[in-house]
Motif scaffolding. Structure first.
Motif, PDB file in Angstrom:
ATOM      1  N   GLU A  38       0.834  -1.192   0.000  1.00 35.22           N
ATOM      2  CA  GLU A  38       0.000   0.000   0.000  1.00 35.22           C
ATOM      3  C   GLU A  38       0.870   1.244   0.000  1.00 35.22           C
ATOM      4  OE1 GLU A  38      -3.297   0.184   2.680  1.00 35.22           O
ATOM      5  OE2 GLU A  38      -3.227  -1.969   2.988  1.00 35.22           O
ATOM      6  N   ASP A  39       0.392   2.300  -0.652  1.00 38.97           N
ATOM      7  CA  ASP A  39       1.089   3.581  -0.641  1.00 38.97           C
ATOM      8  C   ASP A  39       0.752   4.312   0.645  1.00 38.97           C
ATOM      9  OD1 ASP A  39       2.188   3.160  -3.122  1.00 38.97           O
ATOM     10  OD2 ASP A  39       0.498   4.064  -4.169  1.00 38.97           O
ATOM     11  N   TYR A  40       1.731   5.018   1.183  1.00 41.09           N
ATOM     12  CA  TYR A  40       1.549   5.734   2.438  1.00 41.09           C
ATOM     13  C   TYR A  40       1.723   7.224   2.243  1.00 41.09           C
ATOM     14  CZ  TYR A  40       1.686   1.371   5.047  1.00 41.09           C
ATOM     15  OH  TYR A  40       1.403   0.132   5.538  1.00 41.09           O
ATOM     16  N   THR A  50      -2.291   5.186   5.179  1.00 40.72           N
ATOM     17  CA  THR A  50      -2.569   4.751   3.813  1.00 40.72           C
ATOM     18  C   THR A  50      -3.575   5.730   3.210  1.00 40.72           C
ATOM     19  OG1 THR A  50      -4.407   3.329   4.477  1.00 40.72           O
ATOM     20  CG2 THR A  50      -2.209   2.330   4.428  1.00 40.72           C
ATOM     21  N   TRP A  51      -3.750   5.644   1.899  1.00 44.44           N
ATOM     22  CA  TRP A  51      -4.707   6.526   1.238  1.00 44.44           C
ATOM     23  C   TRP A  51      -6.119   6.242   1.748  1.00 44.44           C
ATOM     24  CZ3 TRP A  51      -3.714  10.716  -1.474  1.00 44.44           C
ATOM     25  CH2 TRP A  51      -2.436  10.884  -1.979  1.00 44.44           C
TER      26      TRP A  51
END
Length: 159
Positions: A38-40, A50-51
């Motif tokens: 996941e992108d942070y 996280t988004w």
């Protein structure tokens, strides 16, 4: 450099293979790796969200802020401010729970959806064949048993 030599050169260098595009031309192919990470978003004080979590917190803060202003009729005395804080904190707490709780490795909203679907289903289910299946079975039974009597209006399913 012909196509065979270009292919050997590209694979010898460890690069991606050359794919033929049309007669006499080639292009490099590259596959993008699928990362399951996941992108942070990094916030001040070394907080990483996280988004999904940041979107839920934004929604929770927005609802809490609008509820705070909608409850302005409770007054500015200490009891009214406490009531406003408690009531306006409900959407923020709910967004935080949905954002961070992962029971058994699944997000909380998936469990809430499963629970909602369970409550919406009837407790008892009566099986009945589809009308198209009824007609098909009746046709098959007529073929195997011979022609049905002309006066018989009752279906075999109603017995």
């Amino acid at each position: 450099m012909n196509q065979d030599m270009a292919q050997q050169h590209a694979t010898a260098e460890g690069g991606p293979p050359l794919l033929p595009v049309s007669e006499g031309t080639t292009r490099l192919s590259h596959t993008v790796p699928r990362l399951l990470v996941e992108d942070y978003i990094t916030l001040p004080f070394n907080v990483e969200l996280t988004w999904r979590q940041s979107g839920l917190l934004f929604l929770g803060f927005s609802l809490a802020f609008s509820w705070w202003h909608a409850l302005s009729w409770l007054g500015g005395d200490p009891l009214g401010v406490m009531a406003r804080l408690v009531i306006a904190g409900v959407p923020l707490l709910g967004a935080g729970l949905v954002g961070w709780l992962h029971p058994l490795g699944r997000p909380l909203e998936q469990w809430l959806l499963v629970l909602w679907r369970f409550w919406r289903q009837p407790r008892y289910v009566v099986w009945q064949p589809h009308p198209a299946w009824r007609r098909l079975v009746e046709q098959l039974l007529e073929r195997t048993d011979g022609p049905a009597s002309q006066g018989e209006e009752e279906s075999r399913w109603d017995e």
